[in-house]
Write a protein that holds these residues in place. Structure first.
Motif, mmCIF file in Angstrom:
data_model
loop_
_atom_site.group_PDB
_atom_site.id
_atom_site.type_symbol
_atom_site.label_atom_id
_atom_site.label_comp_id
_atom_site.label_asym_id
_atom_site.label_seq_id
_atom_site.Cartn_x
_atom_site.Cartn_y
_atom_site.Cartn_z
ATOM 1 N N MET A 1 38.639 48.680 28.806
ATOM 2 C CA MET A 1 38.786 48.274 30.189
ATOM 3 C C MET A 1 39.090 49.508 31.034
ATOM 4 S SD MET A 1 41.274 45.307 31.764
ATOM 5 C CE MET A 1 42.513 45.546 30.541
ATOM 6 N N SER A 2 38.270 49.782 32.022
ATOM 7 C CA SER A 2 38.449 50.934 32.910
ATOM 8 C C SER A 2 39.459 50.608 34.007
ATOM 9 C CB SER A 2 37.126 51.319 33.560
ATOM 10 O OG SER A 2 36.178 51.661 32.582
ATOM 11 N N PHE A 3 40.051 51.654 34.556
ATOM 12 C CA PHE A 3 41.037 51.522 35.625
ATOM 13 C C PHE A 3 40.572 52.378 36.787
ATOM 14 C CE2 PHE A 3 44.948 52.473 37.890
ATOM 15 C CZ PHE A 3 45.597 51.252 37.880
ATOM 16 N N GLY A 4 40.642 51.842 37.990
ATOM 17 C CA GLY A 4 40.180 52.597 39.140
ATOM 18 C C GLY A 4 40.999 52.343 40.378
ATOM 19 N N PHE A 5 40.556 52.948 41.446
ATOM 20 C CA PHE A 5 41.219 52.763 42.732
ATOM 21 C C PHE A 5 40.221 52.972 43.862
ATOM 22 C CE2 PHE A 5 41.371 57.308 42.176
ATOM 23 C CZ PHE A 5 41.138 57.801 43.444
ATOM 24 N N VAL A 6 40.556 52.412 44.987
ATOM 25 C CA VAL A 6 39.898 52.719 46.252
ATOM 26 C C VAL A 6 41.029 52.894 47.259
ATOM 27 C CG1 VAL A 6 39.530 50.287 46.850
ATOM 28 C CG2 VAL A 6 38.134 52.047 47.935
ATOM 29 N N ALA A 7 40.982 53.975 48.016
ATOM 30 C CA ALA A 7 42.058 54.278 48.966
ATOM 31 C C ALA A 7 41.465 54.588 50.335
ATOM 32 C CB ALA A 7 42.891 55.456 48.473
ATOM 33 N N PHE B 1 38.730 55.748 35.768
ATOM 34 C CA PHE B 1 39.181 56.417 34.557
ATOM 35 C C PHE B 1 39.060 55.451 33.390
ATOM 36 C CE2 PHE B 1 40.971 58.609 38.084
ATOM 37 C CZ PHE B 1 40.979 59.941 37.707
ATOM 38 N N GLU B 2 39.048 55.990 32.174
ATOM 39 C CA GLU B 2 38.883 55.152 30.991
ATOM 40 C C GLU B 2 40.031 54.175 30.798
ATOM 41 O OE1 GLU B 2 38.344 57.907 27.788
ATOM 42 O OE2 GLU B 2 36.259 58.304 28.347
ATOM 43 N N SER B 3 41.217 54.510 31.323
ATOM 44 C CA SER B 3 42.389 53.647 31.155
ATOM 45 C C SER B 3 43.387 53.920 32.272
ATOM 46 C CB SER B 3 43.063 53.923 29.809
ATOM 47 O OG SER B 3 43.608 55.240 29.801
ATOM 48 N N GLU B 4 44.355 53.047 32.392
ATOM 49 C CA GLU B 4 45.417 53.267 33.372
ATOM 50 C C GLU B 4 46.209 54.521 33.016
ATOM 51 O OE1 GLU B 4 49.245 51.080 35.499
ATOM 52 O OE2 GLU B 4 47.960 49.913 34.162
ATOM 53 N N GLU B 5 46.416 54.752 31.737
ATOM 54 C CA GLU B 5 47.155 55.934 31.298
ATOM 55 C C GLU B 5 46.424 57.215 31.720
ATOM 56 O OE1 GLU B 5 46.349 53.323 29.228
ATOM 57 O OE2 GLU B 5 48.344 52.421 29.311
ATOM 58 N N ALA B 6 45.097 57.222 31.568
ATOM 59 C CA ALA B 6 44.317 58.390 31.987
ATOM 60 C C ALA B 6 44.432 58.591 33.497
ATOM 61 C CB ALA B 6 42.856 58.235 31.576
ATOM 62 N N PHE B 7 44.386 57.489 34.249
ATOM 63 C CA PHE B 7 44.548 57.586 35.701
ATOM 64 C C PHE B 7 45.921 58.152 36.048
ATOM 65 C CE2 PHE B 7 46.683 55.636 39.321
ATOM 66 C CZ PHE B 7 45.987 56.248 40.352
ATOM 67 N N ARG B 8 46.976 57.628 35.433
ATOM 68 C CA ARG B 8 48.345 58.077 35.740
ATOM 69 C C ARG B 8 48.496 59.581 35.458
ATOM 70 N NH1 ARG B 8 50.214 54.241 38.881
ATOM 71 N NH2 ARG B 8 49.858 52.175 38.036
ATOM 72 N N ALA B 9 47.922 60.043 34.356
ATOM 73 C CA ALA B 9 47.998 61.474 34.035
ATOM 74 C C ALA B 9 47.255 62.299 35.089
ATOM 75 C CB ALA B 9 47.427 61.724 32.639
ATOM 76 N N HIS C 1 44.212 50.405 46.752
ATOM 77 C CA HIS C 1 43.988 49.207 45.927
ATOM 78 C C HIS C 1 43.600 49.685 44.543
ATOM 79 C CE1 HIS C 1 43.995 46.749 49.568
ATOM 80 N NE2 HIS C 1 43.336 47.760 50.106
ATOM 81 N N PHE C 2 44.319 49.193 43.531
ATOM 82 C CA PHE C 2 44.007 49.529 42.155
ATOM 83 C C PHE C 2 43.096 48.477 41.578
ATOM 84 C CE2 PHE C 2 48.065 51.631 43.014
ATOM 85 C CZ PHE C 2 47.667 52.940 42.754
ATOM 86 N N LEU C 3 42.211 48.886 40.667
ATOM 87 C CA LEU C 3 41.173 48.027 40.137
ATOM 88 C C LEU C 3 41.126 48.094 38.613
ATOM 89 C CD1 LEU C 3 38.465 49.450 42.540
ATOM 90 C CD2 LEU C 3 39.752 47.337 42.885
ATOM 91 N N VAL C 4 40.766 46.984 37.995
ATOM 92 C CA VAL C 4 40.582 46.917 36.557
ATOM 93 C C VAL C 4 39.206 46.325 36.294
ATOM 94 C CG1 VAL C 4 41.454 45.944 34.407
ATOM 95 C CG2 VAL C 4 43.059 46.593 36.203
ATOM 96 N N SER C 5 38.418 46.991 35.454
ATOM 97 C CA SER C 5 37.086 46.460 35.159
ATOM 98 C C SER C 5 37.215 45.209 34.289
ATOM 99 C CB SER C 5 36.228 47.517 34.441
ATOM 100 O OG SER C 5 36.766 47.792 33.170
ATOM 101 N N ARG C 6 36.280 44.286 34.478
ATOM 102 C CA ARG C 6 36.305 43.040 33.694
ATOM 103 C C ARG C 6 34.917 42.673 33.273
ATOM 104 N NH1 ARG C 6 40.264 38.892 36.542
ATOM 105 N NH2 ARG C 6 40.271 38.021 34.487
#
Length: 95
Positions: free
Chosen positions: A1-7, A56-64, A90-95
């Motif tokens: 599950m990918s993690f993203g954002f739009v700002a 990013f591949e994950s929320e952890e990757a985004f946070r780093a 806005h944070f996003l999670v792929s589904r």
């Protein structure tokens, strides 16, 4: 599950180009981070908002990667000296 954002950022008109340049610097640093998938810097046609996107591949990757951005003066919340009103993130999670 990918993690993203739009700002959505709202720089003062006199700081628009400077703000866009800073966004591109942070985007370039993001590209070098583990788990990076994509990044974008957009401007609305009226020039009132700069919209940044990232995935990013994950929320952890985004946070780093976000920590690297913070070290460069970019934060996902708050208001920089170049902005006239707080950004909307806005944070996003792929589904």
């Amino acid at each position: 599950m990918s993690f993203g954002f739009v700002a959505f950022h709202y720089p003062a008109p006199e700081h628009l180009e400077e703000f866009i340049g800073h966004c591109h610097e942070v985007a370039e640093a993001s590209r070098a981070q583990p788990g990076f998938l994509s990044v974008g810097v957009w401007v609305t046609p009226d020039g009132e908002a700069v919209v940044t996107t990232g995935a990013f591949e994950s929320e952890e990757a985004f946070r780093a990667a976000a920590e690297v951005g913070r070290e460069m003066g970019a934060t996902p919340d708050g208001l920089s000296d170049l902005e006239v009103k707080p950004r909307q993130v806005h944070f996003l999670v792929s589904r």
